[in-house]
Scaffold this active site. Structure first.
Site, PDB file in Angstrom:
ATOM      1  N   GLY A   1       0.846  -1.190   0.000  1.00 12.59           N
ATOM      2  CA  GLY A   1       0.000   0.000   0.000  1.00 12.59           C
ATOM      3  C   GLY A   1       0.881   1.240   0.000  1.00 12.59           C
ATOM      4  N   ASP A   2       0.309   2.387   0.375  1.00 11.28           N
ATOM      5  CA  ASP A   2       1.066   3.648   0.356  1.00 11.28           C
ATOM      6  C   ASP A   2       2.364   3.541   1.150  1.00 11.28           C
ATOM      7  OD1 ASP A   2      -0.744   4.938  -1.178  1.00 11.28           O
ATOM      8  OD2 ASP A   2      -1.767   5.961   0.473  1.00 11.28           O
TER       9      ASP A   2
ATOM     10  N   GLY B   1       4.093   0.702   2.347  1.00 11.14           N
ATOM     11  CA  GLY B   1       5.036  -0.302   1.844  1.00 11.14           C
ATOM     12  C   GLY B   1       5.746   0.180   0.585  1.00 11.14           C
TER      13      GLY B   1
ATOM     14  N   LYS C   1      -0.551  -1.252  13.013  1.00 10.20           N
ATOM     15  CA  LYS C   1      -0.844  -1.005  14.439  1.00 10.20           C
ATOM     16  C   LYS C   1      -1.404  -2.235  15.154  1.00 10.20           C
ATOM     17  CE  LYS C   1      -3.582   2.534  13.243  1.00 10.20           C
ATOM     18  NZ  LYS C   1      -3.160   2.960  11.904  1.00 10.20           N
TER      19      LYS C   1
ATOM     20  N   GLU D   1       7.850   2.595  15.501  1.00  9.12           N
ATOM     21  CA  GLU D   1       7.670   4.052  15.493  1.00  9.12           C
ATOM     22  C   GLU D   1       6.539   4.502  14.561  1.00  9.12           C
ATOM     23  OE1 GLU D   1       7.751   7.286  16.698  1.00  9.12           O
ATOM     24  OE2 GLU D   1       9.890   6.954  17.042  1.00  9.12           O
TER      25      GLU D   1
ATOM     26  N   VAL E   1       2.550   5.064  15.505  1.00 11.95           N
ATOM     27  CA  VAL E   1       2.000   6.172  16.293  1.00 11.95           C
ATOM     28  C   VAL E   1       2.466   7.502  15.711  1.00 11.95           C
ATOM     29  CG1 VAL E   1       1.889   7.253  18.568  1.00 11.95           C
ATOM     30  CG2 VAL E   1       2.040   4.768  18.389  1.00 11.95           C
TER      31      VAL E   1
ATOM     32  N   GLY F   1       2.760   8.695  12.584  1.00 10.94           N
ATOM     33  CA  GLY F   1       3.451   8.786  11.299  1.00 10.94           C
ATOM     34  C   GLY F   1       4.870   9.315  11.418  1.00 10.94           C
TER      35      GLY F   1
ATOM     36  N   LYS G   1      -3.636   3.840  18.656  1.00  9.25           N
ATOM     37  CA  LYS G   1      -2.335   4.480  18.870  1.00  9.25           C
ATOM     38  C   LYS G   1      -2.082   4.746  20.351  1.00  9.25           C
ATOM     39  CE  LYS G   1      -2.862   6.413  14.294  1.00  9.25           C
ATOM     40  NZ  LYS G   1      -3.378   7.554  13.522  1.00  9.25           N
TER      41      LYS G   1
END
Lengths: 187, 315
Positions: B9-10, B12, B106, B130, B133, B135, B205
């Site tokens: 997706g965006d 990866g 997540k 990282e 939570v 971005g 998150k």
């Protein structure tokens, strides 16, 4: 103090000797000796009484008498004075503005009119140590639809969580949404 | 480091695209049905081109990714609730093979934190997350640097869609449904925005944050969650009369997790506008720290993934 809006407490005026004046708002039970019990801790902890405004004619929502005391003391003693008042069983409503007497706003959303807004406010005042200072209502779709109200409350220091719990349970009964303020941190 | 990326997706795709710039090599890229695997490094540009034009990303079996020569598995498949599968199993397989894992997903960290840490204890590999939570905002690494024990609470706005809607409602005096439709037109809100507006996404998150602060013990069902669907424009107007506004605020402490619309000062740090995110980390010794930035987006989130990879490389 429910029907008498309190002006936002002043933070005290600095004087030459580092002594500041503070306003403490107390709530006394109408019994002999109560006023003396409230004033002793101030003198004993190095505070200088400047004026006492004893509002005998006014009764708070809980049936007590509001008393406003102006006193002077060095800033580092003020905490001790307030603590001593509380130890004497005196209900301190507001002490030197922001730090003790907390003023908070909540927004209620829902069928406020149909679920009897004044009953909602009374329930909040009666079941907690909060006093409603003012209210702002917005019902753009008319009173029969969802409306919003902002309620400003005066709360005893450290009691905000108890007040929120009451507001939540009153609101749950009437299917209202509560938007609480974010306290804590420096939000 | 040699990266095997699960999920195209965006996030990866952006990790694959930016890996070279960060000095890493991509040896596998897989979506749920296809993969391209090459221990000498895949042709990233070719794979991304194929994905863009709707072709399979490669001709390999996604399952074979785990047999390849990778150092770090990047888990960027979609977040799922409950058992957090297939993400959880992907992490498990990599850790059992003593590889590192960096998660952008997540689900496993929010829902099965204790199991993840137990698997990590048995493995020569480590997990980092990282990107789960905030971005691009370095939230977890800041907590790690302060040490979790010295952090008393984390509060903030960690859902851009809900924040965009509340910001527009306040600025234009519009109602929720109107602004939601606009956000969907702009591509800020998804066709099904439920997880964003009902608080679930933010809650995941903050559950992760509570897990980090407490070293585990939290899942989504432990969070107290309320969304913004019931907030009318009039509530925002009333808040503004008092110098306040309403934001979907999450709070994580060792005691629990709460996400709800809250009144915050209009000009205060937490009243970020648009799709911007912010976290306030309350520390015992250093007061409050604030970090704000883009909490979502492919390249933004990919930078968090690649920071984690670099931290693993530096160990």
């Amino acid at each position: 103090m429910g029907d008498e809006p309190t002006p936002p407490g002043d933070l005290g005026t600095e004087t030459d000797g580092g002594v500041r004046t503070y306003t403490v708002r107390l709530e006394l039970v109408d019994e002999p000796g109560e006023l003396l019990a409230a004033l002793e801790p101030i003198a004993e902890n190095g505070g200088n009484l400047m004026s006492i405004h004893h509002e005998r004619g006014n009764i708070t929502p809980r049936g007590h008498i509001p008393v406003e005391v102006d006193l002077g003391c060095p800033p580092d003693r003020f905490d001790d004075i307030v603590a001593a008042l509380r130890e004497n069983g005196i209900n301190v409503i507001q002490a030197g503005a922001e730090r003790y007497g907390e003023e908070i706003s909540v927004v209620l959303v829902g069928h406020l009119i149909e679920t009897d807004l004044s009953d909602t406010l009374l329930a909040i005042e009666n079941e907690t140590s909060a006093a409603v200072l003012d209210l702002s209502l917005s019902a753009p779709q008319g009173t029969g639809d969802t409306s919003s109200a902002r309620v400003r409350l005066a709360i005893d220091s450290g009691r905000s969580e108890a007040v929120f719990e009451t507001i939540r349970s009153v609101s749950e009964e009437k299917d209202l949404t509560v938007v609480e303020p974010l306290l804590g941190g420096d939000a | 480091m040699r990266l095997a990326i699960l999920g195209a997706g965006d996030v990866g795709r952006s990790v694959a695209d930016l890996a070279g710039e960060y000095g890493h090599e991509v040896v596998a890229l897989a979506d749920s049905t296809n993969a391209v695997i090459d221990d000498d490094g895949i042709d990233v540009e070719g794979a991304l081109q194929r994905k863009r034009s709707g072709e399979p990303v490669g001709v390999d079996d996604p399952d074979d990714v785990f047999e390849g020569e990778y150092d770090v598995l990047v888990e960027a498949t979609p977040t799922t609730l409950g058992d957090a599968e297939p993400g959880f199993t992907h992490v498990e397989r990599a850790l059992e093979a003593d590889r590192h894992v960096v998660l952008a997903n997540k689900g496993p960290v929010a829902e099965r934190y204790d199991e993840l840490r137990a698997l990590e204890d048995e493995s020569a590999g480590s997990i980092r997350f990282e990107a789960t939570v905030g971005g691009a905002i370095p939230v977890l690494s800041t907590i790690e640097d302060e040490t979790p024990q010295a952090v008393t609470a984390v509060r903030g706005v960690l859902n851009g869609t809900a924040n965009f809607i509340l910001t527009r409602m306040a600025a234009e005096g519009l109602d929720y449904d109107h602004v939601l439709a606009e956000a969907q037109d702009l591509g800020v809100a998804e066709a099904d925005p439920t997880f964003d507006v009902d608080g679930t996404d933010a809650a995941l998150k903050f559950v992760i944050l509570a897990n980090v602060l407490s070293d585990g013990g939290f899942a989504l069902e432990d969070a107290d969650v309320e969304g913004i669907q019931n907030i009318p424009g009039s509530a925002l107007n009333l808040a503004a009369e008092d110098g306040r506004t309403i934001r979907l605020i999450g709070e994580a402490t060792r005691e629990g997790v709460r996400v709800a619309p809250r009144l915050v000062p209009q000009n205060g740090p937490l009243a970020v506008t648009g799709t911007r995110n912010i976290v306030q980390i309350e520390t015992r010794h250093a007061g409050s720290l604030h970090s704000s930035g883009r909490g979502a987006g492919g390249p933004e989130t990919a930078t968090a993934v690649l920071s984690d990879v670099s931290r693993l490389a530096d160990r």
